[in-house]
Write an enzyme that holds these catalytic residues in place. Sequence first.
Site, PDB file in Angstrom:
ATOM      1  N   LYS A 121       0.960  -1.437   0.008  1.00  0.00           N
ATOM      2  CA  LYS A 121      -0.078   0.015   0.012  1.00  0.00           C
ATOM      3  C   LYS A 121       0.901   0.980   0.042  1.00  0.00           C
ATOM      4  O   LYS A 121       1.980   1.310   0.546  1.00  0.00           O
ATOM      5  CB  LYS A 121      -1.002   0.054   1.222  1.00  0.00           C
ATOM      6  CG  LYS A 121      -1.753   1.399   1.617  1.00  0.00           C
ATOM      7  CD  LYS A 121      -2.317   1.409   2.914  1.00  0.00           C
ATOM      8  CE  LYS A 121      -2.682   2.943   3.197  1.00  0.00           C
ATOM      9  NZ  LYS A 121      -3.384   2.968   4.371  1.00  0.00           N
ATOM     10  N   GLU A 136      -7.694  12.207  12.974  1.00  0.00           N
ATOM     11  CA  GLU A 136      -7.052  10.959  13.451  1.00  0.00           C
ATOM     12  C   GLU A 136      -5.851  11.097  14.423  1.00  0.00           C
ATOM     13  O   GLU A 136      -5.007  12.028  14.466  1.00  0.00           O
ATOM     14  CB  GLU A 136      -6.219  10.405  11.734  1.00  0.00           C
ATOM     15  CG  GLU A 136      -5.546   9.266  12.182  1.00  0.00           C
ATOM     16  CD  GLU A 136      -5.235   8.366  10.934  1.00  0.00           C
ATOM     17  OE1 GLU A 136      -4.711   7.165  10.812  1.00  0.00           O
ATOM     18  OE2 GLU A 136      -5.549   8.887   9.812  1.00  0.00           O
TER      19      GLU A 136
END
Length: 421
Positions: free
Chosen positions: A179, A224
């Site tokens: 990723k 986050e």
Amino acid sequence: MTLQLPAMPTLAARTIAVDAPEDLLALIPDGGMAWVRRGDGMIAWGEVARFDSRGSSRIDDAATWWRRLTRHAVVRDDVHVRGSGLVAFGSFSFADASVHGGTLIVPRFILGAREGRGFLTEISDDGAHGHAPDLASALGTTTPAAPLPRLTEEDGDRDAWNAAVESAVARIRAGEVDKVVLARAVGAHADSPVDPRSLMPYLAREYDGCWTFHVDGLVGATPELLARVDHGLVTSRVLAGTIRRTGDETADLARAASLAHSSKDREEHAFAVRSVTQVLASHCASVNVPDEPFVLHLPNVMHLATDITGSLDHAATVLELVRELHPSAAVCGTPTLAAARLIDSLEGLDRGRYAGPVGWIDGAGDGEWCIGLRSAEIDADDPRQVRMFAGCGIVAASEPASEWAESEAKLEPMRHALRLG
């Protein structure tokens, strides 16, 4: 090479109880910093001490400076809540090679609110406080935020984005990485300097579940949490996997269910959870990782989210954890080093402090640091110039058009705060 640190002043911090402010951001003076979520948090202004660092050791160097600075500090705290006492605010660049580096700032004054309790801290560099701070005197003659000027947004280079995503997917399928997170920057130019105080009330109101922040020209509302350390308990909120909201409640519920069952998004999320869990496990006696992510609903998008908690088994400071957690798979990729190299070759920009750590640390090493997402950077040399950022996690199943749409959704908070859309 031995780190050469500046001479250490002897700091003294005095915290008293005050009436909890109804709206912290309404009181922030010009040039002030902020860290607010759901009405709780802190604003700060003035500067007693500052440490700037660059390179791969920027977080370690700042942590060393803070440890030395707090070693002989005199702290008198009548309130004893999270954020009271001696505190520094900071932000760090995403990349080691960035010209932006990192900064820790010790303010002169901090005004905070925690669960209905207010506090005021004054910090001096003379080693003593002979009086309790006074809020009216500390605020002085605060000028209101300058009206937001008219801004003009630059066009995004969609062709370059499509090429970068296609190249990333090809290299993922070739086994180079699992990723990679690609980001894009969108510039905007104003007629007059942009005052971050004109942006934060909107962000705090519309994204109250996020952490609204301003540190040294970096302003945003991030969802986050990289790491919070509070008396031995560490918490991290991992977000990866995103879908745009439509504004229709029924349709959004269906899209949330689709996100929760999307193999592409769950794969992306699993990489991010694993990277954070591995770091925390090396510092904690126990780590709790839920079996399934939940869907976090924000006004513009929905994310797959996992809250990871642990109990520290030694006296690790929040900056020590931040240094090891950054960059996580949520903002870089997996494996980290290979993904970082791929970002360097494909992105074509210096992220600056976008997707880097931003937050605060107290004298005991506790604190709260998020990832600088949903953010914009106001140019220090020319505050008429603003750069907004958005990033997307790319995996083997990614498509350029859907990733572009996701990045557009992630730009909405700052675009709307700047009244660009």
